[in-house]
Motif scaffolding. Structure first.
Motif, PDB file in Angstrom:
ATOM      1  N   LEU A  39       0.814  -1.217   0.000  1.00 37.46           N
ATOM      2  CA  LEU A  39       0.000   0.000   0.000  1.00 37.46           C
ATOM      3  C   LEU A  39       0.851   1.272   0.000  1.00 37.46           C
ATOM      4  N   VAL A  40       1.896   1.290   0.833  1.00 34.77           N
ATOM      5  CA  VAL A  40       2.719   2.499   0.928  1.00 34.77           C
ATOM      6  C   VAL A  40       3.425   2.769  -0.402  1.00 34.77           C
ATOM      7  N   ASP A  41       3.997   1.721  -0.992  1.00 35.40           N
ATOM      8  CA  ASP A  41       4.699   1.908  -2.264  1.00 35.40           C
ATOM      9  C   ASP A  41       3.737   2.285  -3.380  1.00 35.40           C
ATOM     10  N   THR A  43       1.047   4.039  -2.981  1.00 39.54           N
ATOM     11  CA  THR A  43       0.705   5.439  -2.753  1.00 39.54           C
ATOM     12  C   THR A  43       1.834   6.354  -3.208  1.00 39.54           C
ATOM     13  N   LYS A  44       3.088   5.918  -2.941  1.00 37.26           N
ATOM     14  CA  LYS A  44       4.229   6.745  -3.342  1.00 37.26           C
ATOM     15  C   LYS A  44       4.299   6.890  -4.856  1.00 37.26           C
TER      16      LYS A  44
END
Ligand SMILES: Nc1ncnc2c1ncn2[C@@H]1O[C@H](COP(=O)(O)OP(=O)(O)OP(=O)(O)O)[C@@H](O)[C@H]1O
Ligand SMILES: [Mg+2]
Lengths: 141, 411, 125
Positions: A39-41, A43-44
């Motif tokens: 999820l974080v990647d 979003t980035k």
């Protein structure tokens, strides 16, 4: 021989209006998910893509350009790659444009340097009059 | 008195005899080949110098003997000499190959051809066998085939045209094809459909600049079995120079198991990373992250992510980052910790650092890192106390108490 | 066509909830409307709920920061609520300056914070 084999599927999103930003973000998101990014990647890379697409709207001639989005493989690694291109005026001094705070429009000048921090690989190819191509890659961790 | 005609004939005979002698002399001059002339029954009629050199038998010992004299007992018992003659008689020519006996009892591997000679009516008047000593070549081939067959990898030898010239047993096993189903076919049958179209170009590229190297450097390669299933492979290519041009030998290794092991290892490593950065809920709305060991960027990123996710999940208002267990805080780590604190602040959580050593504090200030809302305590116990106080103040109407707490905060 | 973002009023507090894929026009419209609403209602506080945003790029972040700045200028307080973990780390990495924002994990904590901010008359730092 190429170092990466692109999957046969590459999606191209045309950028001509502000509403296309949403499509760019959605396409990047779904390809990032398909490439297995967390999820974080996701979003980035989506955020970086949004910045770069916005630069096309702001700086390219007629606010036109496109982005090609595809999954990439290299050895064990999987990831997503997006290639932003426009035939606009180009960037005169790339090194300068990549600096935090540099903007020719009195903006924050975060788009390019910030995007670079958000992805694993970023290359900017541009010169006055030849248009601009920005390639970003984010790998699954 | 010879008539002119007779005289002519004699001259012709003489010319023919001269030619024959010339031929015989030539045959004798071929030292590397045994040229043996047999009569219609297969008995030795002529024995060249080469035959003498190769077999160690003088012409006197050989002439009149059956040609089978050179053959091994096993060949003779199996009726091979007769079979060769019958075959040459029937088709005019037959290739011969096998062990032969020398006069001294040693063996050599003979390879050559047996040709039938016919008269004007087509009757077989005899045979000529031309053979040479191919022992060394045979040994080399046997060794090559032995190596090929015993290789742990599937080995596929490919011609420049892309056709398969040779495969080994492991290839049959790995791909599920019999040899006959592969030899003579394009090597692309072993390449998954989706890569097939681009393969010939890559293959030609290799032939154009052939040198031993792994195929598809850095790429994840796949091969496809007869049943259509794919498996991951590693392929190393090496050129083989032969008299029929350059061949390429591809050694194909099934890496399914290794890849699975690698995955397993990665998973385990991830789990260990996860375990070594536990986010502990110490109190309602208070999380602690005791960081132990060296932080590399990968671990630091994971740590931040799991902490932020926990903040959201537990709706934690205060987090304690205890860094007393981290041996060195370099610029990268310091910056990362600060980003973690900033992200937690954006989410609405208050961060407290604990275990900050004087040199770390100095380093962080020198880095020009904006300490902002960051609070810090030297021990985990003090940090916990501060955390509980903040939570209590926030829960009650204690706006004044909160301000006091904030006031005494700071690094 | 761009989305309509409703602004709710609970007592003297306004609540705006940004959700899903917002285009720039919609975000700018929220800025205008909210500014007008604060002025019109004299609301003392505003909660900007962004828990429904899975991406906040520098443009949206700047508009949010502007909204906060404007409500403060109008004598009100604004708290940004529910920034997603992935969004928070992305914003920090991107480098958008947001340190001056008041943030809270959820609406409940946001309201508590608003109350505290109003009681103090100025920000705790
Ligand atoms: N596609 C492009 N074509 C031409 N010039 C560009 C392009 N993208 C960026 N630039 C130039 O590079 C500069 C820096 O871009 P960057 O995105 O980092 O900052 P910005 O767009 O000015 O500000 P911000 O993105 O923070 O609003 C821009 O001001 C512009 O001059
Ligand atoms: Mg920009």
């Amino acid at each position: 021989m190429a170092t990466e084999l692109a999957e046969p599927r590459a999606l191209v999103v045309r950028i001509t209006a502000e509403a296309d930003l949403i499509l760019v973000r959605q396409t990047l998101r779904s390809e990032a998910i398909a490439a297995g990014l967390g999820l974080v990647d996701q979003t980035k890379v989506v955020t970086a893509g949004s910045e770069l697409a916005r630069n096309i709207l702001t700086y390219a001639t007629g606010g036109r350009g496109d982005v090609r989005i595809e999954q990439v493989h290299a050895g064990e690694r999987r990831g997503v790659r997006a290639t932003f291109h426009d035939d606009g005026p180009g960037i005169e001094d790339i090194e300068l444009a990549m600096r935090d705070g540099f903007s020719t429009r009195g903006s924050l000048g975060l788009g390019l340097p910030g995007s670079k921090r958000l992805v694993d690989e970023m290359t900017v190819t541009s010169a006055r009059g030849t248009g601009t191509t920005v390639v970003i890659v984010k790998w699954k961790r | 008195m010879p008539t002119p005609r007779n005289g002519n004939r004699t001259a012709a005979d003489r010319a023919a005899a001269d030619r024959l002698r010339g031929l015989e002399a030539m045959l004798d001059a071929i030292a590397d080949y045994a040229v043996i002339t047999l009569d219609a029954e297969g008995r030795v009629a002529r024995w060249s110098r080469g035959a003498e050199a190769l077999t160690g038998h003088a012409p006197a010992e050989a002439i009149g003997q059956p040609a089978a004299m050179l053959r091994t007992a096993e060949d003779r018992d199996a009726g091979l000499p007769e079979r060769d003659l019958a075959s040459a008689r029937a088709t005019g020519r037959c290739e011969v190959e096998g062990w032969r006996l020398r006069g001294d009892g040693r063996r050599y591997w003979a390879r050559g051809v047996l040709t039938a000679m016919r008269d004007g009516q087509g009757r077989v008047t005899g045979f000529v066998e031309v053979t040479h000593d191919a022992t060394a070549a045979m040994r080399a081939e046997t060794m090559f085939r032995g190596l090929l067959e015993s290789a742990p990898d599937a080995i596929v030898i490919v011609e420049e045209s892309g056709r398969i010239a040779l495969v080994n047993r492991k290839t049959e096993e790995l791909f599920g094809y019999g040899r006959a189903q592969l030899i003579g076919h394009d090597v692309e049958v072993l390449v998954p459909e989706r890569f097939r179209a681009q393969h010939p170009a890559l293959r030609n590229g290799f032939f154009a600049a052939a040198r031993a190297r792994p195929m598809g450097a850095g790429l994840e390669l796949f091969a496809v079995r007869r049943d259509g299933s794919e498996f991951p492979v590693e392929i190393s290519l090496s050129p083989l120079e032969t008299d029929s041009g350059i061949l390429v030998s591809a050694a194909i290794r099934d890496v399914t198991e290794r890849r699975d092991q690698l995955r397993q290892l990665r998973r385990q490593r991830d789990e260990i990373l996860e375990l070594s950065t536990p986010v502990i809920q110490v109190w309602d709305k208070v999380l602690a992250l005791p960081i132990i060991g060296t932080l590399d960027s990968n671990r630091a990123a994971r740590l931040t992510e799991s902490l932020l996710e926990k903040i959201a999940e537990r709706q934690a208002e205060v987090i304690i980052l205890d860094i007393s267990g981290v041996p060195t805080i370099d610029t990268m780590v310091a910056q990362h910790l600060l980003k973690t604190v900033q992200a937690a602040t954006l989410m609405g959580a208050v961060s407290i650092m604990s275990g900050v050593r004087p040199e770390t504090a100095q380093a962080m200030v020198h880095l020009g890192i904006d300490i902002g809302h960051l609070r810090s305590r030297s021990t985990l116990r003090d940090a916990l106390q501060l955390a509980l106080q903040i939570v209590r103040d926030r829960a009650g109407d204690g706006s004044r108490a909160e301000r006091t707490v904030t006031g005494e905060g700071g690094l | 066509m761009s989305q309509i973002v409703p602004i709710l009023r609970i007592g003297d507090t306004l609540l705006v909830s940004l959700q899903g894929e917002l285009d720039d026009t919609a975000v700018i419209r929220v800025e205008d409307q909210l500014t007008r609403e604060v002025a019109r209602t004299g609301a003392t506080g505003t909660l900007i709920d962004v828990s429904g945003l899975s991406v906040v790029d520098s443009f949206i972040a700047r508009v949010i920061a502007r909204i906060v700045g404007m409500t403060r200028l109008l004598g009100s307080e604004a708290v940004v609520v529910g920034i997603q973990p992935a969004v928070a780390i992305t914003l920090v990495e991107l480098g958008v300056p947001m340190g001056h924002l008041d943030t809270a994990l959820n609406a409940e904590q946001g309201l508590t914070l608003l109350r505290r901010l109003r009681a103090n008359g100025h920000r705790a730092g």
